[in-house]
Motif scaffolding. Structure first.
Motif, mmCIF file in Angstrom:
data_model
loop_
_atom_site.group_PDB
_atom_site.id
_atom_site.type_symbol
_atom_site.label_atom_id
_atom_site.label_comp_id
_atom_site.label_asym_id
_atom_site.label_seq_id
_atom_site.Cartn_x
_atom_site.Cartn_y
_atom_site.Cartn_z
ATOM 1 N N ARG A 86 0.834 -1.208 0.000
ATOM 2 C CA ARG A 86 0.000 0.000 0.000
ATOM 3 C C ARG A 86 0.871 1.261 0.000
ATOM 4 O O ARG A 86 0.575 2.235 -0.692
ATOM 5 C CB ARG A 86 -0.908 -0.021 1.226
ATOM 6 N N GLN A 87 1.967 1.225 0.769
ATOM 7 C CA GLN A 87 2.874 2.371 0.812
ATOM 8 C C GLN A 87 3.559 2.575 -0.538
ATOM 9 O O GLN A 87 3.704 3.707 -1.001
ATOM 10 C CB GLN A 87 3.947 2.164 1.871
ATOM 11 N N VAL A 88 3.980 1.491 -1.151
ATOM 12 C CA VAL A 88 4.679 1.577 -2.431
ATOM 13 C C VAL A 88 3.757 2.160 -3.493
ATOM 14 O O VAL A 88 4.147 3.037 -4.269
ATOM 15 C CB VAL A 88 5.214 0.193 -2.857
ATOM 16 N N VAL A 89 2.515 1.718 -3.522
ATOM 17 C CA VAL A 89 1.551 2.219 -4.503
ATOM 18 C C VAL A 89 1.295 3.705 -4.273
ATOM 19 O O VAL A 89 1.241 4.489 -5.221
ATOM 20 C CB VAL A 89 0.228 1.409 -4.453
ATOM 21 N N GLU A 90 1.170 4.103 -3.024
ATOM 22 C CA GLU A 90 0.927 5.515 -2.719
ATOM 23 C C GLU A 90 2.095 6.391 -3.166
ATOM 24 O O GLU A 90 1.908 7.440 -3.777
ATOM 25 C CB GLU A 90 0.688 5.683 -1.218
ATOM 26 N N TYR A 135 4.069 9.701 -9.815
ATOM 27 C CA TYR A 135 3.520 9.759 -11.174
ATOM 28 C C TYR A 135 2.814 11.086 -11.410
ATOM 29 O O TYR A 135 3.009 11.733 -12.448
ATOM 30 C CB TYR A 135 2.558 8.596 -11.433
ATOM 31 N N GLN A 136 2.022 11.514 -10.451
ATOM 32 C CA GLN A 136 1.314 12.799 -10.588
ATOM 33 C C GLN A 136 2.303 13.958 -10.665
ATOM 34 O O GLN A 136 2.117 14.884 -11.456
ATOM 35 C CB GLN A 136 0.336 12.995 -9.436
ATOM 36 N N SER A 137 3.362 13.910 -9.850
ATOM 37 C CA SER A 137 4.388 14.953 -9.904
ATOM 38 C C SER A 137 5.055 14.973 -11.278
ATOM 39 O O SER A 137 5.246 16.036 -11.870
ATOM 40 C CB SER A 137 5.452 14.725 -8.826
#
Length: 76
Positions: free
Chosen positions: A47-51, A57-59
């Motif tokens: 979950r941490q890795v995906v976050e 990705y957004q940055s």
């Protein structure tokens, strides 16, 4: 370091240092009671890795600098 040399502490696993990468001539490298790990002492939760990936990705998509980049010149 005295606690290790006197065997008050039997063994130490070290992962993070104030100055990184740890200098080649640092005395920790020569102590058999010390194991130095390359920032892998803790498990990553999916979950941490995906976050982290999603935020990076957004940055990237929006033209901002990525976080947690590897600096190959520093060795980590």
């Amino acid at each position: 370091m005295l606690a290790l040399k006197s065997r008050w502490i039997e063994h130490a696993f070290l992962d993070v240092f104030e100055s990184e990468p740890l200098a080649k001539e640092h005395p920790f490298w020569g102590l058999p009671q010390i194991t130095i790990t390359p920032h892998i002492a803790a498990l990553s939760e999916p979950r941490q890795v995906v976050e982290i990936f999603a935020n990076n990705y957004q940055s990237w998509r929006d033209g901002f600098q990525l976080k947690y980049q590897i600096d190959f010149d520093k060795g980590y």
